[in-house]
Design a protein around this motif. Structure first.
Motif, PDB file in Angstrom:
ATOM      1  N   LEU A  56      -7.787 -14.180  21.354  1.00 15.62           N
ATOM      2  CA  LEU A  56      -7.999 -12.806  21.800  1.00 15.62           C
ATOM      3  C   LEU A  56      -7.369 -12.555  23.174  1.00 15.62           C
ATOM      4  N   GLY A  57      -7.522 -13.507  24.082  1.00 16.48           N
ATOM      5  CA  GLY A  57      -7.047 -13.321  25.447  1.00 16.48           C
ATOM      6  C   GLY A  57      -5.552 -13.129  25.542  1.00 16.48           C
ATOM      7  N   LYS A  58      -4.791 -13.912  24.794  1.00 11.65           N
ATOM      8  CA  LYS A  58      -3.336 -13.789  24.885  1.00 11.65           C
ATOM      9  C   LYS A  58      -2.847 -12.472  24.275  1.00 11.65           C
ATOM     10  N   VAL A  59      -3.531 -11.994  23.221  1.00  8.71           N
ATOM     11  CA  VAL A  59      -3.155 -10.699  22.638  1.00  8.71           C
ATOM     12  C   VAL A  59      -3.479  -9.568  23.611  1.00  8.71           C
ATOM     13  N   LEU A  60      -4.613  -9.673  24.303  1.00  9.99           N
ATOM     14  CA  LEU A  60      -4.971  -8.658  25.292  1.00  9.99           C
ATOM     15  C   LEU A  60      -3.963  -8.642  26.435  1.00  9.99           C
ATOM     16  N   LEU A  61      -3.541  -9.815  26.876  1.00  6.34           N
ATOM     17  CA  LEU A  61      -2.566  -9.910  27.959  1.00  6.34           C
ATOM     18  C   LEU A  61      -1.258  -9.231  27.568  1.00  6.34           C
ATOM     19  N   GLU A  62      -0.789  -9.506  26.356  1.00 10.33           N
ATOM     20  CA  GLU A  62       0.465  -8.917  25.889  1.00 10.33           C
ATOM     21  C   GLU A  62       0.362  -7.407  25.763  1.00 10.33           C
ATOM     22  N   LYS A  63      -0.717  -6.947  25.147  1.00 10.39           N
ATOM     23  CA  LYS A  63      -0.896  -5.514  24.924  1.00 10.39           C
ATOM     24  C   LYS A  63      -1.019  -4.755  26.242  1.00 10.39           C
ATOM     25  N   LEU A  64      -1.764  -5.300  27.176  1.00 14.01           N
ATOM     26  CA  LEU A  64      -1.966  -4.642  28.467  1.00 14.01           C
ATOM     27  C   LEU A  64      -0.643  -4.487  29.209  1.00 14.01           C
TER      28      LEU A  64
END
Length: 514
Positions: A56-64
């Protein structure tokens, strides 16, 4: 219905101007009020993220970084692991395909990521004095995604990683000078001992502080002995400790602006950054692949039980929108979002079985062990029979064949790992829950009429362009290849004349209207 839900949340997080927050713009003597979009809210903000090396964290980082390119900085708390420094671990994350689209759209995004050495379970997160000062002075938004998701984690370790770490981060957040919102990512199954789950924090099964104090003097043997009694009607230590963590967030973060996002079973991405992206085979994804390979042939599940699967990008979009809503509107109470799909588009495990198998039959995987075919059953005896006949016996025979041909046996090991994963998921594939999703619906309903109209006009424009192109293509084909006879030419002139009359009528109508 599911597509409509996901599409609206997706639009929310792409920057459509929504919600009740506003910016005042001076234009001469007039004061214009316009809605604050999500990218505008994150503009200039400093974000603290935990769990950036996780799914979840890496997807949030990319999206942000991709959708809110004017965010100032993202502090990612990472610990040393396997001889790698925090910077090396983050660089390994950024090298994955997940970030390819971001690299194309914003090649300089790495400058915004600041990896900070930290250990969440340690006092003050084991931050250096310099890093601690920077975080306390600069952080505006916190996303807490870090957690152990292992269902068979010992109670001691699960409490350390899911409860104590959350408490340490909350204590740090209380000291942040410019904090606007704290987002805690939980799980929709935190209160799976209830059949109907509202968007509230329920009383915990035990006082987290008392449990933490007790674990300090208990030895591992005693902890393991009392674990079944403590978790009670919850299936594992992960679910149990996530419920405790929510209570810690509610109590310790009472003076903070807090939002809790509860996803159900998180799967591959729906749209962003690529359809079907996933970086692991944990949970249902691993079972789907095993079914496609012909290894998984039977599974203990109820055909009528709801399969509450949610794409990872929907979870992340909801989290970003939740932080934005709380940051702009400052709600009085803690906001909880059940990020689930069952109440919107009920999808049962029996339907999952059908679609998975039919898909792999149409598009078979390479080097499949057998032809895909899965039987779901809730009968224990029948399940054990199919396990013996469809799993263990073929795996045993195949390992004998591998030995005879001079290769290392591997199928029985694969079957053992598969059965362990199936055992952890049985509880969720055999039961159903009803989640209230009023707050998620509220987020969707923040789309203002102008944005909805603009989106509709844009789609109509694209449709008209496509229709116009197809019309011209048909005309050219007719003119070049078909119009070879007098009859064809007559038909051609008739069609052109009809179109001309229609356009003349449309023009006359438009002139009269104005």
């Amino acid at each position: 219905m599911l597509d409509a839900l996901l599409e609206q949340i997706w639009i929310l997080c792409l920057g459509t101007k929504v919600y009740t927050g506003s910016k005042t713009v001076m234009s001469g003597s007039a004061v214009l009020i316009r809605m604050v979009s999500i990218p505008e809210y994150y503009e200039g903000k400093n974000v603290l993220l935990t769990g950036a090396t996780g799914f979840l964290g890496k997807v949030l980082l990319e999206k942000l970084l991709r959708s809110c390119p004017k965010v100032n900085s993202v502090y990612v708390l990472v610990r040393h692991k396997a001889g790698q420094t925090p910077q090396e671990r983050i660089e390994e994350v950024l090298s994955s395909k997940l970030f390819d689209r971001l690299k194309d759209e914003n090649p300089d995004f790495r400058q915004k990521i600041i990896a900070i050495n930290s250990e969440l379970t340690q006092p003050k997160l084991a931050l250096s004095e310099e890093d601690n000062e920077v975080i306390l002075d600069s952080t505006n938004i916190v996303f807490h995604c870090a957690a152990t998701v292992r269902f068979n984690e010992t109670l001691r370790d699960a409490v350390q990683l899911n409860v104590i770490a959350t408490r340490q981060l909350i204590l740090l957040a209380q000291q942040m000078k410019n904090l606007e919102v704290f987002v805690h990512v939980s799980t929709a199954y935190a209160y799976c001992n209830r059949k109907h789950i509202d968007e509230i924090v329920y009383p915990p099964p035990v006082d987290p502080k008392k449990l933490i104090d007790s674990l300090e003097w208990m030895d591992d043997g005693l902890v393991n002995d009392i674990t079944p009694k403590l978790i009670g009607d919850r299936p594992n230590t992960y679910i149990y400790t996530k419920a405790l963590a929510e209570y810690v967030v509610q109590q310790e973060g009472a003076k903070l602006n807090v939002a809790i996002v509860r996803p159900s079973i998180v799967g591959a991405s729906w749209k962003e950054p690529y359809p079907g992206w996933i970086d692991n085979f944990n949970g249902p994804s691993g079972l789907f692949i095993a079914a496609g390979k012909g290894i998984l042939r039977t599974m203990r599940a109820s055909n009528s039980a709801l399969a509450d699967l949610v794409p990872v990008d929907v979870v992340i979009n909801t989290s970003l929108a939740a932080a934005w809503y709380s940051g702009v509107n400052r709600p009085r109470n803690i906001m909880v979002y059940n990020c689930t799909t069952g109440s919107t588009n009920p999808f049962h495990w029996g339907e999952v079985e059908y679609h998975v198998i039919s898909t792999f039959k149409r598009n078979p995987l390479e080097q499949a062990f057998r032809r895909p075919n899965v039987n779901l059953t809730s009968n224990h005896l029948l399940y054990q029979y199919w396990i013996a006949v469809s799993h263990k016996a073929p795996a045993f025979l195949y390992d004998i064949y591998l030995r005879m041909t001079g290769r290392s046996p591997r199928m029985m090991k694969a079957i053992t790992r598969l059965h362990r994963a199936m055992m952890f998921l049985e509880y969720f594939t055999s039961n159903s829950w009803v989640w209230n999703t009023d707050n998620v619906t509220m987020l969707m309903n923040q789309l203002n009429p102008e944005d909805k109209k603009a989106k509709s006009l844009y789609l109509v424009l694209l449709r008209n362009i496509r229709y116009g192109f197809n019309t011209i293509l048909v005309i050219l084909i007719w003119r070049v290849f078909i119009a070879r006879s007098q009859m064809a030419r007559n038909i051609w002139y008739f069609v052109v004349s009809l179109c001309y009359k229609f356009l003349s009528y449309f023009r006359a109508s438009s002139t009269m209207r104005y």
